[in-house]
Design an enzyme around this catalytic site. Structure first.
Site: not given
Length: 269
Positions: A150, A163
């Site tokens: 990501s 995350y």
């Protein structure tokens, strides 16, 4: 495209987190290019739905339910795939925990429950490692692994540190796997998406938040799951035979510029 003429004809692709979003789009893309698909998801109904969509289009799919953070479940899923198809050629490690109970509580570090941190890393990072561990022994020269990282791995923010940290570790894991198994002809790369307009993203993001995201990127359109699937399929294909150990950002230009761009765009200058 004629059946049997796709880039993955005769091959088997295992996709984790394939019950929805990016994972489902990738499973459908591999199937459209004639791969047989192993659909792995924690949600058995979602896995079955993805498999049914593939079968409806004339493809072949095996839905499996597994918690990617539990080694015995990973081992069982890989064994079931080998029993069904006799081989594996592509591994797409895509599973991530995005639930309100975990991702939604991934906020300020000083107030974070350690269980949120541990569960995030267990699914997003440990899960990828476990599938590499159990799939690689079945891979042969020409096989490929693709991880979903990501842009959160590349930038700081005021929330979602767990995350982002897990996604950053996936970039390192990508390099290590590429180095460890390159001599066997096995490649490993990662993709790093920005905003992707999955069904969940469309549902939870307010118009104001979508406008903020639009101000951050240089291209007019945000990515759709199918855009990520196209990149994943390329990296898994023989057309990318000389690419390994790399992380490819796909974010409509969100990380391509200085922050001042977003500020000026949001102010209409």
């Amino acid at each position: 495209m004629r059946p049997g003429s796709g880039r993955f004809a005769g091959k088997v692709a295992l996709v984790t987190g394939a019950g929805s979003g990016i994972g489902r789009a990738c499973a459908l893309r591999f199937a459209a290019e004639d791969a047989r698909i192993v659909v792995v998801d924690l949600n058995s109904a979602a896995a079955a739905e993805t498999a049914a969509l593939i079968v409806k289009e004339g493809g072949t799919a095996l839905p499996l339910t597994a918690d990617v953070s539990v080694e015995e479940e990973v081992r069982g899923a890989v064994a079931a795939a080998i029993d069904a198809y006799g081989r594996l050629d592509v591994l797409h490690n895509n599973a991530a925990v995005l639930s309100r109970e975990v991702y939604g509580r991934d906020l300020d570090l000083t107030e974070m429950d350690v269980e949120v941190w541990d569960r995030t890393l267990a699914v997003n990072l440990r899960g990828a490692m476990l599938f590499i561990k159990h799939v690689v022994p079945h891979l042969t020269a020409g096989s490929a692994i693709v991880l979903t990282s990501s842009v959160s791995a590349l930038l700081g923010d005021t929330d979602h540190a767990a995350y982002g940290s897990a996604k950053a570790a996936l970039i390192s894991l990508t390099r290590y796997a590429a180095t460890m198994y390159g001599s066997r002809g096995i490649r490993c790369n990662a993709v790093a998406p920005g905003l992707v307009l999955t069904d969940v993203a469309r549902k939870v993001m307010t118009p104001e938040r979508l406008a903020e995201k639009a101000a951050e990127r240089v291209l007019p359109d945000a990515c759709e799951p199918e855009d990520i699937a196209a990149l994943v399929a390329f990296l898994a294909s023989g057309e990318a035979r000389c690419i390994t150990g790399q992380t490819i950002v796909i974010d409509s230009g969100t990380t391509a510029h200085r922050p001042e761009h977003a500020i000026r765009q949001s102010q209409g200058r």
